[in-house]
Design a protein around this motif. Structure first.
Motif, mmCIF file in Angstrom:
data_model
loop_
_atom_site.group_PDB
_atom_site.id
_atom_site.type_symbol
_atom_site.label_atom_id
_atom_site.label_comp_id
_atom_site.label_asym_id
_atom_site.label_seq_id
_atom_site.Cartn_x
_atom_site.Cartn_y
_atom_site.Cartn_z
ATOM 1 N N ARG A 97 0.832 -1.203 0.000
ATOM 2 C CA ARG A 97 0.000 0.000 0.000
ATOM 3 C C ARG A 97 0.867 1.253 0.000
ATOM 4 N NH1 ARG A 97 -3.909 1.592 4.988
ATOM 5 N NH2 ARG A 97 -5.139 3.278 4.019
ATOM 6 N N ALA A 100 1.951 1.911 -3.437
ATOM 7 C CA ALA A 100 0.861 2.503 -4.214
ATOM 8 C C ALA A 100 0.705 3.990 -3.895
ATOM 9 C CB ALA A 100 -0.436 1.754 -3.935
ATOM 10 N N ASN A 110 -3.889 6.849 -9.686
ATOM 11 C CA ASN A 110 -4.930 6.660 -8.668
ATOM 12 C C ASN A 110 -5.496 5.244 -8.598
ATOM 13 O OD1 ASN A 110 -6.612 6.562 -10.915
ATOM 14 N ND2 ASN A 110 -7.349 8.656 -10.643
ATOM 15 N N ARG A 111 -5.025 4.349 -9.468
ATOM 16 C CA ARG A 111 -5.372 2.928 -9.355
ATOM 17 C C ARG A 111 -4.236 2.118 -9.951
ATOM 18 N NH1 ARG A 111 -11.338 0.255 -9.853
ATOM 19 N NH2 ARG A 111 -10.746 -1.846 -9.157
ATOM 20 N N TYR A 113 -1.471 -1.637 -9.635
ATOM 21 C CA TYR A 113 -0.994 -2.874 -9.036
ATOM 22 C C TYR A 113 0.364 -2.590 -8.397
ATOM 23 C CZ TYR A 113 -4.374 -5.604 -11.812
ATOM 24 O OH TYR A 113 -5.507 -6.130 -12.368
ATOM 25 N N GLU A 127 -3.807 -4.832 -5.465
ATOM 26 C CA GLU A 127 -4.416 -3.776 -6.273
ATOM 27 C C GLU A 127 -4.906 -2.683 -5.329
ATOM 28 O OE1 GLU A 127 -8.232 -2.953 -9.255
ATOM 29 O OE2 GLU A 127 -7.631 -5.021 -8.791
ATOM 30 N N PHE A 128 -4.659 -1.412 -5.702
ATOM 31 C CA PHE A 128 -4.985 -0.297 -4.821
ATOM 32 C C PHE A 128 -5.668 0.824 -5.610
ATOM 33 C CE2 PHE A 128 -1.575 -2.669 -2.987
ATOM 34 C CZ PHE A 128 -1.914 -2.749 -1.647
ATOM 35 N N MET A 129 -6.591 1.508 -4.935
ATOM 36 C CA MET A 129 -7.337 2.594 -5.553
ATOM 37 C C MET A 129 -7.411 3.763 -4.580
ATOM 38 S SD MET A 129 -11.122 2.467 -7.341
ATOM 39 C CE MET A 129 -11.933 1.935 -5.833
ATOM 40 N N LEU A 130 -7.340 4.974 -5.115
ATOM 41 C CA LEU A 130 -7.337 6.181 -4.298
ATOM 42 C C LEU A 130 -8.701 6.416 -3.656
ATOM 43 C CD1 LEU A 130 -5.375 8.575 -3.628
ATOM 44 C CD2 LEU A 130 -6.589 9.844 -5.415
ATOM 45 N N MET A 136 -4.403 5.733 -0.724
ATOM 46 C CA MET A 136 -4.663 4.508 -1.475
ATOM 47 C C MET A 136 -5.173 3.406 -0.552
ATOM 48 S SD MET A 136 -4.071 4.865 -4.721
ATOM 49 C CE MET A 136 -2.957 4.563 -6.076
ATOM 50 N N VAL A 139 -7.848 -3.052 -2.957
ATOM 51 C CA VAL A 139 -9.035 -3.596 -3.623
ATOM 52 C C VAL A 139 -8.921 -5.115 -3.543
ATOM 53 C CG1 VAL A 139 -10.294 -3.775 -5.796
ATOM 54 C CG2 VAL A 139 -9.162 -1.621 -5.187
ATOM 55 N N LEU A 155 -4.038 -1.795 -16.017
ATOM 56 C CA LEU A 155 -3.686 -0.976 -14.859
ATOM 57 C C LEU A 155 -2.175 -0.799 -14.768
ATOM 58 C CD1 LEU A 155 -5.933 -2.123 -11.858
ATOM 59 C CD2 LEU A 155 -6.130 -0.067 -13.245
#
Length: 223
Positions: A97, A100, A110-111, A113, A127-130, A136, A139, A155
């Motif tokens: 994380r 990311a 903002n998204r 791997y 996998e990470f998303m803002l 982040m 996911v 991604l």
């Protein structure tokens, strides 16, 4: 709130003091040798230079892994000891994380791997998303992938060059990033603490993502 953040997982020894999510002071020394001997003196020196004491801290933040086993153990042991001694809550932050978050701060992604070499022909992967707070979030779940797994959904893949090379990317953007420091760990920990608080020392646990973290040479295929 004041946060003391530590990282000994990313091939470094890094210590930072934050006021909320703003940096007060930081020191980072590259290399993964001698961390046991230098981490406590680094903490003492940074606190002294900042005219602060451990009793002034409200929270301890640390890289909980995944990553180098020895670095995770050092990080966790130091944080647990300081937490016990001072009664401070702890917040563990995923190394994937933090990678990311570094990709967002440095490259505006903002998204993504995140990948790290796990050895034994495997990669640590997530996998990470803002989120709305600029931090982040994972996911799904972090896990392990075999070397040269194929990624096909476009991604960005972030990590160190040598780690990204172990992924077979199709339409993905390859984005090498520098390792996060203790400041990056502390910023994520601050956001998490505001949402859910910290944990006591006995719950400040490492995350290896491998149930059998140690294998013999035979099990590793080296003998």
């Amino acid at each position: 709130m004041k946060i003391l953040a530590l990282d000994t997982v990313f091939e470094q020894c890094s210590v930072a003091i934050l006021q909320d999510d703003q940096l007060i002071a930081e020191q980072t020394t590259g290399g993964n040798r001698g961390q046991t001997e230098i981490i406590l003196p680094m903490i003492d020196a940074l606190l002294k230079d900042s005219a602060l004491h451990l009793d002034d801290m409200d929270c301890l933040a640390f890289n909980r892994g995944p990553g180098a086993f020895s670095g995770i153990r050092i990080n966790t042991a130091v944080v647990q000891a300081l937490s016990f001694a001072c009664g401070l809550p702890c917040v563990g932050v995923s190394g994937l994380r933090a990678l990311a978050q570094k990709a967002f701060v440095d490259a505006g992604l903002n998204r993504v791997y995140s990948v790290l070499d796990a050895r034994m022909n495997e990669l640590y992967f997530g996998e990470f998303m803002l989120g709305d707070d600029g931090i982040m979030n994972v996911v799904g779940d972090e896990g392990l992938l075999p070397y040269h797994s194929v990624m096909e959904d476009g991604l960005p893949i972030i990590g160190k060059d040598e780690h990204i090379a172990l992924i077979q990317a199709q339409d993905n953007v390859i984005c090498p990033v520098n390792y996060p420091t203790a400041f990056d760990i502390g910023r994520i920990a601050h956001a998490d603490f505001l949402k859910q608080g910290g944990v006591a020392a006995q719950q400040a646990l490492p995350v290896y993502l491998r149930h059998n973290a140690w294998k013999t040479l035979v099990e590793q295929g080296k003998a």
